[in-house]
Design a protein around this motif. Structure first.
Motif, PDB file in Angstrom:
ATOM      1  N   ARG A 139      -4.139   2.120  -3.914  1.00 21.90           N
ATOM      2  CA  ARG A 139      -3.416   3.059  -3.054  1.00 21.90           C
ATOM      3  C   ARG A 139      -3.698   2.670  -1.611  1.00 21.90           C
ATOM      4  NH1 ARG A 139      -1.044   7.798  -3.987  1.00 21.90           N
ATOM      5  NH2 ARG A 139      -2.064   8.054  -6.015  1.00 21.90           N
ATOM      6  N   THR A 140      -2.667   2.619  -0.809  1.00 18.90           N
ATOM      7  CA  THR A 140      -2.859   2.321   0.603  1.00 18.90           C
ATOM      8  C   THR A 140      -3.447   3.538   1.302  1.00 18.90           C
ATOM      9  OG1 THR A 140      -0.558   2.984   1.002  1.00 18.90           O
ATOM     10  CG2 THR A 140      -1.007   0.626   0.754  1.00 18.90           C
ATOM     11  N   LYS A 141      -4.237   3.293   2.328  1.00 22.31           N
ATOM     12  CA  LYS A 141      -4.888   4.379   3.046  1.00 22.31           C
ATOM     13  C   LYS A 141      -3.894   5.109   3.954  1.00 22.31           C
ATOM     14  CE  LYS A 141      -9.425   2.126   3.109  1.00 22.31           C
ATOM     15  NZ  LYS A 141     -10.512   1.574   3.957  1.00 22.31           N
ATOM     16  N   LEU A 151      -0.062  -2.389   8.787  1.00 26.75           N
ATOM     17  CA  LEU A 151       0.350  -1.557   7.657  1.00 26.75           C
ATOM     18  C   LEU A 151       1.428  -0.586   8.127  1.00 26.75           C
ATOM     19  CD1 LEU A 151      -0.045  -0.702   4.694  1.00 26.75           C
ATOM     20  CD2 LEU A 151      -1.734   0.959   5.501  1.00 26.75           C
ATOM     21  N   ARG A 156       2.050   3.926   3.725  1.00 29.48           N
ATOM     22  CA  ARG A 156       0.712   4.510   3.785  1.00 29.48           C
ATOM     23  C   ARG A 156       0.570   5.654   2.780  1.00 29.48           C
ATOM     24  NH1 ARG A 156       0.404   4.721  10.432  1.00 29.48           N
ATOM     25  NH2 ARG A 156       0.819   2.489  10.733  1.00 29.48           N
ATOM     26  N   VAL A 189       1.327  -6.507  -2.527  1.00 30.01           N
ATOM     27  CA  VAL A 189       1.291  -5.244  -3.271  1.00 30.01           C
ATOM     28  C   VAL A 189       2.725  -4.800  -3.551  1.00 30.01           C
ATOM     29  CG1 VAL A 189       0.390  -2.898  -3.343  1.00 30.01           C
ATOM     30  CG2 VAL A 189      -0.825  -4.647  -2.025  1.00 30.01           C
ATOM     31  N   ALA A 211      -0.660  -6.929   2.336  1.00 27.81           N
ATOM     32  CA  ALA A 211      -1.565  -5.937   2.912  1.00 27.81           C
ATOM     33  C   ALA A 211      -2.993  -6.473   2.963  1.00 27.81           C
ATOM     34  CB  ALA A 211      -1.528  -4.644   2.100  1.00 27.81           C
ATOM     35  N   TYR A 215      -6.878  -2.037   4.129  1.00 28.02           N
ATOM     36  CA  TYR A 215      -5.825  -1.025   3.994  1.00 28.02           C
ATOM     37  C   TYR A 215      -5.798  -0.401   2.606  1.00 28.02           C
ATOM     38  CZ  TYR A 215      -3.674  -3.580   7.999  1.00 28.02           C
ATOM     39  OH  TYR A 215      -3.417  -4.204   9.184  1.00 28.02           O
ATOM     40  N   LEU A 216      -6.557  -0.942   1.650  1.00 30.75           N
ATOM     41  CA  LEU A 216      -6.388  -0.579   0.249  1.00 30.75           C
ATOM     42  C   LEU A 216      -7.609   0.107  -0.338  1.00 30.75           C
ATOM     43  CD1 LEU A 216      -4.811  -3.970  -0.928  1.00 30.75           C
ATOM     44  CD2 LEU A 216      -3.593  -1.894  -0.216  1.00 30.75           C
TER      45      LEU A 216
END
Length: 219
Positions: A139-141, A151, A156, A189, A211, A215-216
């Motif tokens: 999951r991206t932040k 990003l 997000r 991703v 990414a 970021y992940l």
């Protein structure tokens, strides 16, 4: 930063107009704008990531109304002033009024073709192993930095799957602000269109982005 440059998923800007047989440059000054920007960057007074952040930091009303190379040249003026390569008076006058600043590097005219053909690699060795592998759910932040990031807003806080590990590269978020290259692993991703755009999205469509690892999060 959440600036006017981050338009992915935004509405109201109309369709993308495809120009048949589009020329490389629409006006003669655009060639010069590109040349001056590249030559100034080659002096080594700032990184490519800082130059990108400077462009995206332009006020939205300027960024959205200026042409592509007008954005470039406006940001270059800021960088020249910030680094002392030229002051505001010289920029306004269009000529030097003080001795030139000594810079770490310079790009000679005879070397331009070879330099452009060679390019500049941002790939870097990294001793620690990649945290994720193809097939991992991530999951991206959710993040809203005032500094530079690669990003996009639309991606997000979204659930995706690692498609591939691309290698380790200079981390723009640090490199844009004097934090050094700080290399990080980069992953492709894949997200479902519904994850990004909601239930009204095409159920058969996916979107893939590259990414950086910071970021992940593992899902």
């Amino acid at each position: 930063m959440n600036g006017a440059q981050d338009l992915g998923g935004m509405m109201g800007f109309g369709p993308i107009e495809i120009e048949a047989d589009e020329p490389l440059f629409h006006h003669a000054w655009e060639k010069r704008a590109m040349a001056v920007t590249l030559a100034a960057g080659a002096c080594g007074m700032w990184t490519i990531d800082r130059s990108r952040f400077t462009r995206e930091s332009l006020p939205p009303a300027q960024y959205l109304t200026k042409s592509y190379y007008d954005i470039w040249i406006t940001a270059l003026e800021r960088l020249l002033a910030q680094t002392g390569m030229a002051d505001e008076t010289e920029i306004s006058a269009g000529r030097a009024m003080s001795p030139p600043l000594t810079t770490p590097n310079k790009l000679m005219a005879a070397d331009v073709a070879a330099a452009l053909a060679k390019g500049t690699s941002c790939s870097r060795p990294l001793s620690r192993p990649a945290r994720f592998a193809p097939g991992d759910a991530v999951r991206t932040k959710v993040m809203h930095p005032t500094t530079h990031t690669r990003l996009p807003r639309y991606a997000r806080g979204k659930l995706g799957v690692i498609e591939s590990v691309r290698g380790a590269f200079v981390f723009p978020d640090a490199n844009a602000h004097g934090g050094g290259e700080h290399p990080q692993w980069v992953y492709t991703v894949r997200f479902s269109a519904a994850e990004l755009w909601g239930d009204g999205a095409d159920a058969n469509s996916t979107v893939s982005i590259d990414a950086f690892e910071p970021y992940l999060e593992r899902a």
